[in-house]
Design an enzyme around this catalytic site. Sequence first.
Site, PDB file in Angstrom:
ATOM      1  N   CYS A 104       0.868  -1.178   0.000  1.00 20.42           N
ATOM      2  CA  CYS A 104       0.000   0.000   0.000  1.00 20.42           C
ATOM      3  C   CYS A 104       0.902   1.224   0.000  1.00 20.42           C
ATOM      4  O   CYS A 104       1.569   1.509   1.003  1.00 20.42           O
ATOM      5  CB  CYS A 104      -0.922   0.021   1.213  1.00 20.42           C
ATOM      6  N   MET A 318      -4.461   5.151  -5.418  1.00 23.60           N
ATOM      7  CA  MET A 318      -3.588   4.339  -4.592  1.00 23.60           C
ATOM      8  C   MET A 318      -2.146   4.796  -4.802  1.00 23.60           C
ATOM      9  O   MET A 318      -1.735   5.089  -5.920  1.00 23.60           O
ATOM     10  CB  MET A 318      -3.710   2.859  -4.965  1.00 23.60           C
TER      11      MET A 318
END
Length: 395
Positions: A104, A318
């Site tokens: 992430c 993201m």
Amino acid sequence: MAHKPQIKIPATYMRGGTSKGVFFRLQDLPAFAQVPGPARDALLLRVIGSPDPYGKQIDGMGGATSSTSKTVILSKSERPGHDVDYLFGQVAIDKPFVDWSGNCGNLSAAVGAFAIANGLVDVARIARDGVAVVRVWQANIGKTIIAHVPVTNGQVQETGNFELDGVTFPAAEVKLEFLDPAAEEEGAGGSMFPTGQLVDDLDVPGIGVLKATMINAGIPTIFVDADAIGYTGTELQDAINGDPVALARFETIRAYGALRMGLISHLDQAAQRQHTPKVAFVARPASYVSSSGKQVKAEEIDLLVRALSMGKLHHAMMGTAAVAIGTAAAIPGTLVNLAAGGGEKTSVRFGHPSGTLMVGAEAAQVDGEWSVTKAIMSRSARVLMEGYVRVPGQA
């Protein structure tokens, strides 16, 4: 029947970039969860509140979106030249699994701050005032991230005036360097372009043949042109997430792209690998109004990008996908590069549903193979809550 009491585990709830997650020190987890496996997954699922057939994660720390259904495990690194090992778990909302297949990028912005505050970085490496450089080993993908964390009076500086579209309030800027970001995915042979092509013809049943750039950088990502699938690139979440037929089409593209990239060996495996690869669509610059009501002008951006995460259009972008965007934009001939006008580029500013983001990358071609030494972007992070999470003993 007697039920086991709840157990409590030291944890910190943090925002990193446009994501939120529950952070743990490895040493604070129960012994059974200090090693990978079903027991660890079951614990993290219960912490977040999954699987939840209602899709709300009411009985856990999750926020019912891919951006807020995340967990992080950190420990002191034994790897030379690194301070902390960072393991990321993307928790499914309505299914009983944790996806460990990728990083992430947004929560990467919070790793350095957490590591400093929780004694995982040698104090001799922390400036009293200025910027602390935290060397992070991203264990999911085997890559190095350098986090530049502002420090005041020996403590992490969280407040500031850095604004990040997709985050309501300003905070201190955290600069991130993703070194050698080409993901070394199993089956991809360590190549940035696993098919060997900058643009492929991807045959997707029910959709047809799509031009696609499939890249392993930051996170495996499949880029297609917006107009090829009936979009403009200015769409906000409701236009996609409220259309189950559209979501099913994107999942089909994702599954066939994963197969073509060598990330899976059979289409059925795509359902158990929701975190990777990502699917994104790109377009030439155009003006639009972001989800916050902010006007984004075509002349302020180089291209438009919309990306899906865990089956839904992301509300912003993201962080790992931003690395993929910056990397692909730096390589002439990719769909991302062409949408940004083509030619050599060292950085691009792209429009996403919440606003804009700039990302840079350094690319070079050696013996016919493209490589990127690093991708660079700025995020922010802060602690939202710290203390303990409680989990029923049966978990």
